[in-house]
Design a protein around this motif. Structure first.
Motif, PDB file in Angstrom:
ATOM      1  N   ARG A  38       0.830  -1.197   0.000  1.00 24.75           N
ATOM      2  CA  ARG A  38       0.000   0.000   0.000  1.00 24.75           C
ATOM      3  C   ARG A  38       0.862   1.243   0.000  1.00 24.75           C
ATOM      4  O   ARG A  38       2.014   1.221   0.443  1.00 24.75           O
ATOM      5  N   GLN A  39       0.294   2.309  -0.519  1.00 30.47           N
ATOM      6  CA  GLN A  39       0.990   3.584  -0.538  1.00 30.47           C
ATOM      7  C   GLN A  39      -0.008   4.691  -0.266  1.00 30.47           C
ATOM      8  O   GLN A  39      -0.984   4.859  -1.006  1.00 30.47           O
ATOM      9  N   ALA A  40       0.254   5.416   0.812  1.00 28.77           N
ATOM     10  CA  ALA A  40      -0.570   6.554   1.185  1.00 28.77           C
ATOM     11  C   ALA A  40       0.072   7.824   0.635  1.00 28.77           C
ATOM     12  O   ALA A  40       1.285   7.862   0.385  1.00 28.77           O
ATOM     13  N   PRO A  41      -0.714   8.884   0.449  1.00 35.06           N
ATOM     14  CA  PRO A  41      -0.155  10.140  -0.072  1.00 35.06           C
ATOM     15  C   PRO A  41       1.005  10.634   0.788  1.00 35.06           C
ATOM     16  O   PRO A  41       0.903  10.695   2.016  1.00 35.06           O
ATOM     17  N   GLY A  42       2.107  10.941   0.144  1.00 33.59           N
ATOM     18  CA  GLY A  42       3.262  11.458   0.852  1.00 33.59           C
ATOM     19  C   GLY A  42       4.093  10.432   1.581  1.00 33.59           C
ATOM     20  O   GLY A  42       5.055  10.789   2.275  1.00 33.59           O
ATOM     21  N   LYS A  43       3.729   9.160   1.453  1.00 35.54           N
ATOM     22  CA  LYS A  43       4.461   8.098   2.135  1.00 35.54           C
ATOM     23  C   LYS A  43       5.015   7.106   1.116  1.00 35.54           C
ATOM     24  O   LYS A  43       4.545   7.020  -0.007  1.00 35.54           O
ATOM     25  N   GLU A  44       6.010   6.351   1.548  1.00 31.64           N
ATOM     26  CA  GLU A  44       6.583   5.339   0.682  1.00 31.64           C
ATOM     27  C   GLU A  44       5.697   4.084   0.680  1.00 31.64           C
ATOM     28  O   GLU A  44       4.933   3.836   1.614  1.00 31.64           O
ATOM     29  N   ARG A  45       5.855   3.306  -0.379  1.00 30.24           N
ATOM     30  CA  ARG A  45       5.119   2.060  -0.472  1.00 30.24           C
ATOM     31  C   ARG A  45       5.593   1.103   0.609  1.00 30.24           C
ATOM     32  O   ARG A  45       6.789   1.008   0.883  1.00 30.24           O
ATOM     33  N   GLU A  46       4.661   0.392   1.225  1.00 30.60           N
ATOM     34  CA  GLU A  46       5.022  -0.570   2.260  1.00 30.60           C
ATOM     35  C   GLU A  46       4.333  -1.904   2.005  1.00 30.60           C
ATOM     36  O   GLU A  46       3.233  -1.961   1.444  1.00 30.60           O
ATOM     37  N   GLY A  47       4.989  -2.960   2.419  1.00 29.84           N
ATOM     38  CA  GLY A  47       4.399  -4.284   2.323  1.00 29.84           C
ATOM     39  C   GLY A  47       3.353  -4.468   3.404  1.00 29.84           C
ATOM     40  O   GLY A  47       3.571  -4.074   4.552  1.00 29.84           O
ATOM     41  N   VAL A  48       2.242  -5.073   3.058  1.00 28.33           N
ATOM     42  CA  VAL A  48       1.138  -5.298   3.987  1.00 28.33           C
ATOM     43  C   VAL A  48       1.090  -6.766   4.407  1.00 28.33           C
ATOM     44  O   VAL A  48       1.145  -7.094   5.583  1.00 28.33           O
ATOM     45  N   SER A  49       0.976  -7.642   3.418  1.00 27.75           N
ATOM     46  CA  SER A  49       0.925  -9.073   3.681  1.00 27.75           C
ATOM     47  C   SER A  49       1.290  -9.813   2.407  1.00 27.75           C
ATOM     48  O   SER A  49       0.895  -9.396   1.317  1.00 27.75           O
ATOM     49  N   CYS A  50       2.015 -10.921   2.556  1.00 28.64           N
ATOM     50  CA  CYS A  50       2.492 -11.682   1.405  1.00 28.64           C
ATOM     51  C   CYS A  50       2.303 -13.171   1.644  1.00 28.64           C
ATOM     52  O   CYS A  50       2.318 -13.625   2.798  1.00 28.64           O
ATOM     53  N   ILE A  51       2.154 -13.921   0.551  1.00 31.03           N
ATOM     54  CA  ILE A  51       1.890 -15.349   0.664  1.00 31.03           C
ATOM     55  C   ILE A  51       2.615 -16.108  -0.449  1.00 31.03           C
ATOM     56  O   ILE A  51       2.725 -15.611  -1.578  1.00 31.03           O
ATOM     57  N   ALA A  61       2.981  -7.502   7.929  1.00 29.33           N
ATOM     58  CA  ALA A  61       3.638  -6.349   8.537  1.00 29.33           C
ATOM     59  C   ALA A  61       3.121  -6.195   9.961  1.00 29.33           C
ATOM     60  O   ALA A  61       1.977  -6.571  10.269  1.00 29.33           O
ATOM     61  N   ASP A  62       3.935  -5.624  10.825  1.00 29.90           N
ATOM     62  CA  ASP A  62       3.536  -5.451  12.221  1.00 29.90           C
ATOM     63  C   ASP A  62       2.240  -4.652  12.337  1.00 29.90           C
ATOM     64  O   ASP A  62       1.416  -4.915  13.218  1.00 29.90           O
ATOM     65  N   SER A  63       2.057  -3.693  11.450  1.00 26.90           N
ATOM     66  CA  SER A  63       0.891  -2.816  11.541  1.00 26.90           C
ATOM     67  C   SER A  63      -0.414  -3.515  11.166  1.00 26.90           C
ATOM     68  O   SER A  63      -1.497  -2.995  11.457  1.00 26.90           O
ATOM     69  N   THR A  64      -0.316  -4.684  10.531  1.00 29.50           N
ATOM     70  CA  THR A  64      -1.530  -5.371  10.084  1.00 29.50           C
ATOM     71  C   THR A  64      -1.732  -6.741  10.726  1.00 29.50           C
ATOM     72  O   THR A  64      -2.813  -7.302  10.629  1.00 29.50           O
ATOM     73  N   ALA A  92      -5.098   4.161   1.874  1.00 34.85           N
ATOM     74  CA  ALA A  92      -4.009   4.105   0.897  1.00 34.85           C
ATOM     75  C   ALA A  92      -4.527   3.477  -0.385  1.00 34.85           C
ATOM     76  O   ALA A  92      -5.637   2.943  -0.423  1.00 34.85           O
ATOM     77  N   VAL A  93      -3.691   3.537  -1.418  1.00 33.55           N
ATOM     78  CA  VAL A  93      -3.924   2.710  -2.602  1.00 33.55           C
ATOM     79  C   VAL A  93      -3.242   1.372  -2.339  1.00 33.55           C
ATOM     80  O   VAL A  93      -2.063   1.326  -1.986  1.00 33.55           O
ATOM     81  N   TYR A  94      -3.994   0.304  -2.493  1.00 31.23           N
ATOM     82  CA  TYR A  94      -3.482  -1.043  -2.261  1.00 31.23           C
ATOM     83  C   TYR A  94      -3.171  -1.706  -3.600  1.00 31.23           C
ATOM     84  O   TYR A  94      -4.007  -1.723  -4.506  1.00 31.23           O
ATOM     85  N   TYR A  95      -1.951  -2.237  -3.684  1.00 37.46           N
ATOM     86  CA  TYR A  95      -1.481  -2.879  -4.905  1.00 37.46           C
ATOM     87  C   TYR A  95      -1.209  -4.356  -4.649  1.00 37.46           C
ATOM     88  O   TYR A  95      -0.704  -4.734  -3.589  1.00 37.46           O
ATOM     89  N   CYS A  96      -1.485  -5.144  -5.644  1.00 36.43           N
ATOM     90  CA  CYS A  96      -1.146  -6.557  -5.625  1.00 36.43           C
ATOM     91  C   CYS A  96       0.091  -6.762  -6.507  1.00 36.43           C
ATOM     92  O   CYS A  96       0.212  -6.112  -7.563  1.00 36.43           O
ATOM     93  N   SER A  97       0.995  -7.628  -6.056  1.00 37.70           N
ATOM     94  CA  SER A  97       2.198  -7.907  -6.841  1.00 37.70           C
ATOM     95  C   SER A  97       2.529  -9.383  -6.805  1.00 37.70           C
ATOM     96  O   SER A  97       2.343 -10.045  -5.780  1.00 37.70           O
ATOM     97  N   ALA A  98       3.004  -9.900  -7.921  1.00 37.69           N
ATOM     98  CA  ALA A  98       3.513 -11.265  -8.003  1.00 37.69           C
ATOM     99  C   ALA A  98       5.009 -11.184  -8.275  1.00 37.69           C
ATOM    100  O   ALA A  98       5.426 -10.523  -9.235  1.00 37.69           O
ATOM    101  N   MET A 107       9.719 -10.341   0.378  1.00 40.56           N
ATOM    102  CA  MET A 107       8.847  -9.562  -0.491  1.00 40.56           C
ATOM    103  C   MET A 107       8.186  -8.435   0.279  1.00 40.56           C
ATOM    104  O   MET A 107       8.228  -7.276  -0.128  1.00 40.56           O
ATOM    105  N   CYS A 108       7.601  -8.743   1.409  1.00 36.42           N
ATOM    106  CA  CYS A 108       6.872  -7.749   2.191  1.00 36.42           C
ATOM    107  C   CYS A 108       7.801  -6.731   2.847  1.00 36.42           C
ATOM    108  O   CYS A 108       7.373  -5.610   3.118  1.00 36.42           O
ATOM    109  N   GLU A 109       9.023  -7.118   3.113  1.00 32.80           N
ATOM    110  CA  GLU A 109       9.983  -6.182   3.704  1.00 32.80           C
ATOM    111  C   GLU A 109      10.734  -5.399   2.635  1.00 32.80           C
ATOM    112  O   GLU A 109      11.689  -4.697   2.938  1.00 32.80           O
ATOM    113  N   LEU A 110      10.312  -5.561   1.375  1.00 32.93           N
ATOM    114  CA  LEU A 110      10.889  -4.809   0.246  1.00 32.93           C
ATOM    115  C   LEU A 110      12.368  -5.121   0.078  1.00 32.93           C
ATOM    116  O   LEU A 110      13.153  -4.255  -0.323  1.00 32.93           O
TER     117      LEU A 110
END
Length: 130
Positions: A38-51, A61-64, A92-98, A107-110
């Motif tokens: 996800r990426q919120a305005p003015g913030k860097e993209r962060e990993g949310v959850s990966c599988i 991620a700790d926040s989720t 935020a805008v949530y993005y999916c990635s493979a 992956m989630c820790e970039l």
């Protein structure tokens, strides 16, 4: 042609829930880890959850952790993100990635180096507001 299509975003009140979907096509599903970022305005993209689509191993991620749940449906080639107890900070805008050749945690820790076999969706807006 590889494609990831996200859906399920929208406006929700604090404390509410949403379920995002990521439908994959055009590539060998079980060779990949798939994640939500996800990426919120003015913030860097962060990993949310990966599988990992093969063994089902997950990372949050700790926040989720404890609020979000990631799951995969290998028949439909779709990854879901169930989001509960939503907070305005989740807006935020949530993005999916493979991504190929990685792990859910990397992956989630970039920490995964981008490669030609990585794919991204167009994103879906999630807004948490009263």
């Amino acid at each position: 042609q590889a494609q990831l299509v996200e859906s399920g975003g929208g406006l929700v009140q604090p404390g509410g829930s949403l379920r995002l979907s990521c439908a994959a096509s055009g590539f060998r599903w079980d060779y990949y880890d798939i994640g939500w970022f996800r990426q919120a305005p003015g913030k860097e993209r962060e990993g949310v959850s990966c599988i990992n689509t093969g063994n089902g191993r997950t990372y949050y991620a700790d926040s989720t952790r404890g609020r979000f749940t990631i799951a995969r449906d290998s028949v439909k080639n779709t990854v879901y993100l169930e989001m509960n107890s939503l907070d305005p900070e989740d807006t935020a805008v949530y993005y999916c990635s493979a991504q190929w050749g990685t792990t859910p945690q990397a992956m989630c820790e970039l920490k995964h180096a981008p490669g030609p076999r990585d794919y991204w969706g167009q994103g879906t807006q999630v807004t948490v507001s009263s």
